[in-house]
Design a protein around this motif. Structure first.
Motif, PDB file in Angstrom:
ATOM      1  N   LEU A   1      20.997  27.061 -10.109  1.00 40.39           N
ATOM      2  CA  LEU A   1      22.136  26.141 -10.158  1.00 40.39           C
ATOM      3  C   LEU A   1      21.850  24.882  -9.347  1.00 40.39           C
ATOM      4  O   LEU A   1      21.087  24.913  -8.380  1.00 40.39           O
ATOM      5  CB  LEU A   1      23.393  26.824  -9.607  1.00 40.39           C
ATOM      6  CG  LEU A   1      23.872  28.090 -10.319  1.00 40.39           C
ATOM      7  CD1 LEU A   1      25.051  28.696  -9.563  1.00 40.39           C
ATOM      8  CD2 LEU A   1      24.252  27.794 -11.771  1.00 40.39           C
ATOM      9  N   SER A   2      22.478  23.800  -9.734  1.00 40.39           N
ATOM     10  CA  SER A   2      22.377  22.574  -8.944  1.00 40.39           C
ATOM     11  C   SER A   2      23.090  22.784  -7.614  1.00 40.39           C
ATOM     12  O   SER A   2      23.888  23.721  -7.457  1.00 40.39           O
ATOM     13  CB  SER A   2      23.035  21.408  -9.692  1.00 40.39           C
ATOM     14  OG  SER A   2      24.440  21.629  -9.799  1.00 40.39           O
ATOM     15  N   HIS A   3      22.814  21.906  -6.657  1.00 37.94           N
ATOM     16  CA  HIS A   3      23.426  22.056  -5.338  1.00 37.94           C
ATOM     17  C   HIS A   3      24.961  22.041  -5.408  1.00 37.94           C
ATOM     18  O   HIS A   3      25.613  22.924  -4.808  1.00 37.94           O
ATOM     19  CB  HIS A   3      22.923  20.970  -4.387  1.00 37.94           C
ATOM     20  CG  HIS A   3      23.475  21.096  -2.993  1.00 37.94           C
ATOM     21  ND1 HIS A   3      23.212  22.175  -2.168  1.00 37.94           N
ATOM     22  CD2 HIS A   3      24.310  20.275  -2.286  1.00 37.94           C
ATOM     23  CE1 HIS A   3      23.842  22.009  -1.017  1.00 37.94           C
ATOM     24  NE2 HIS A   3      24.517  20.876  -1.071  1.00 37.94           N
ATOM     25  N   PRO A   4      25.555  21.100  -6.150  1.00 37.75           N
ATOM     26  CA  PRO A   4      27.027  21.118  -6.269  1.00 37.75           C
ATOM     27  C   PRO A   4      27.545  22.413  -6.896  1.00 37.75           C
ATOM     28  O   PRO A   4      28.583  22.943  -6.493  1.00 37.75           O
ATOM     29  CB  PRO A   4      27.338  19.910  -7.147  1.00 37.75           C
ATOM     30  CG  PRO A   4      26.177  19.000  -6.954  1.00 37.75           C
ATOM     31  CD  PRO A   4      24.987  19.905  -6.809  1.00 37.75           C
ATOM     32  N   GLU A   5      26.807  22.939  -7.893  1.00 36.28           N
ATOM     33  CA  GLU A   5      27.232  24.169  -8.546  1.00 36.28           C
ATOM     34  C   GLU A   5      27.076  25.380  -7.617  1.00 36.28           C
ATOM     35  O   GLU A   5      27.856  26.328  -7.680  1.00 36.28           O
ATOM     36  CB  GLU A   5      26.453  24.400  -9.836  1.00 36.28           C
ATOM     37  CG  GLU A   5      26.959  23.588 -11.005  1.00 36.28           C
ATOM     38  CD  GLU A   5      28.363  23.990 -11.404  1.00 36.28           C
ATOM     39  OE1 GLU A   5      28.521  24.993 -12.143  1.00 36.28           O
ATOM     40  OE2 GLU A   5      29.326  23.322 -10.961  1.00 36.28           O
ATOM     41  N   GLN A   6      26.065  25.351  -6.748  1.00 33.03           N
ATOM     42  CA  GLN A   6      25.919  26.422  -5.764  1.00 33.03           C
ATOM     43  C   GLN A   6      27.101  26.439  -4.806  1.00 33.03           C
ATOM     44  O   GLN A   6      27.602  27.506  -4.438  1.00 33.03           O
ATOM     45  CB  GLN A   6      24.608  26.267  -4.997  1.00 33.03           C
ATOM     46  CG  GLN A   6      23.371  26.610  -5.806  1.00 33.03           C
ATOM     47  CD  GLN A   6      22.105  26.562  -4.975  1.00 33.03           C
ATOM     48  OE1 GLN A   6      22.135  26.693  -3.762  1.00 33.03           O
ATOM     49  NE2 GLN A   6      20.971  26.370  -5.641  1.00 33.03           N
ATOM     50  N   ILE A   7      27.552  25.238  -4.421  1.00 32.21           N
ATOM     51  CA  ILE A   7      28.727  25.149  -3.542  1.00 32.21           C
ATOM     52  C   ILE A   7      29.957  25.694  -4.263  1.00 32.21           C
ATOM     53  O   ILE A   7      30.759  26.451  -3.697  1.00 32.21           O
ATOM     54  CB  ILE A   7      28.947  23.686  -3.101  1.00 32.21           C
ATOM     55  CG1 ILE A   7      27.793  23.243  -2.198  1.00 32.21           C
ATOM     56  CG2 ILE A   7      30.295  23.537  -2.381  1.00 32.21           C
ATOM     57  CD1 ILE A   7      27.842  21.767  -1.820  1.00 32.21           C
TER      58      ILE A   7
END
Length: 308
Positions: free
Chosen positions: A124-130
């Protein structure tokens, strides 16, 4: 659960202050010597406990996955939880694992292998991980403190899919946390006390004699592992250390099997439950009732998954 733990101790300390909170005592006017078989299973994580615990944990995983998928995450299905039966002496000793990994000091078992879910999250992208972590544990990862058997406490996630799933099974987070941690809490204490029971001391003496015949001299399986961990910390990894670790671990296991150390320790642990304070036996009975309710919900959850 895959790593060979210290000797044959089954109780693992999962929250601060779990060991030594209250000592087992003989029955007197303020104590009761009656303990149901279900209470004994729960306090020692043995008997029927492992199979029913598998159902609870598997249902919790399914609810987590369902919730996360509804939030838009294609999480993979976690493998079914499988817990060893303490009564299975060969499985408890795990000679095959010892012959390959020793105690898991120089070569920890499976620690470097990421789970399928961890691998998925890394894609996942960093924003999606958050966003994923917020969906799983709640925005800001809120936590609540649960009192176990005093003075022990534990903090658990109070938001997100994890909390939602556990509430749906147990009714509330306090009940889930107590069902999850109190058996560990009691088993840790009973395991330590069981080592002082005469029949265990006799089995341990037999284990020591067997170990000495194999040219190793340690007072207990726990002491053997502690000594090797200190040695590893001092000298670091080497082929020589790994060979020694495996040799000690195998000798420990073979002698434990010969002395029936796991079986004797389990019997001692179970015998001590009836000497728990009446307040703790009452808590076990209450937890047993709540656990039946949670199990019924877990079985319905698992049945829905199968029918779907």
């Amino acid at each position: 659960m895959n790593r060979i733990t210290s000797g044959v101790l089954a109780g693992l300390m999962l929250a601060s202050g779990l060991v030594g909170c209250t000592s087992a005592q003989s029955a007197d006017p303020g104590w009761t010597s009656s303990a149901t078989s279900e209470a004994v299973d729960l306090a020692t994580r043995s008997g029927g406990w492992p199979k029913t615990e598998e159902e609870l944990q598997n249902a919790a995983n399914r609810l987590d996955e369902r919730c996360l998928r509804e939030a838009g995450f294609a999480v993979p299905t976690a493998p079914a939880v499988r817990l060893p039966a303490p009564e299975d002496e060969k499985a408890a000793i795990a000679l095959g694992q010892r012959s390959n990994l020793g105690y898991g000091i120089a070569t920890p078992a499976h620690e470097s292998t990421a789970s399928a879910v961890e691998t998925y999250v890394q894609t996942l992208s960093h924003p999606e991980q958050i966003r994923y972590r917020a969906a799983q544990f709640g925005s800001g990862a809120p936590r609540t403190t649960i009192v176990l058997i005093p003075p022990a406490k534990v903090q658990v996630a109070d938001g997100g899919c994890v909390a939602t799933g556990r509430r749906s099974l147990a009714g509330d987070l306090r009940t889930w946390a107590r069902l999850d941690y109190i058996p560990d809490q009691l088993d840790s204490r009973l395991s330590a006390q069981a080592m002082k029971v005469p029949r265990y001391k006799a089995a341990l003496a037999s284990w020591r004699a067997c170990l000495k015949a194999r040219s190793f001299d340690f007072p207990s399986p726990e002491a053997a592992q502690t000594a090797l961990r200190k040695e590893y910390a001092r000298i670091g990894p080497s082929r020589r250390f790994k060979r020694r670790e495996i040799a000690v671990a195998v000798a420990d296991g073979e002698c434990a099997q010969k002395a029936h150390l796991p079986t004797v320790l389990l019997a001692a642990r179970r015998s001590l439950v009836e000497h728990l304070p009446s307040s703790e036996l009452s808590s076990l009975r209450s937890l047993g009732t709540k656990r039946h309710t949670a199990l019924a919900r877990a079985r319905k959850t698992l049945g829905m998954d199968k029918s779907g």
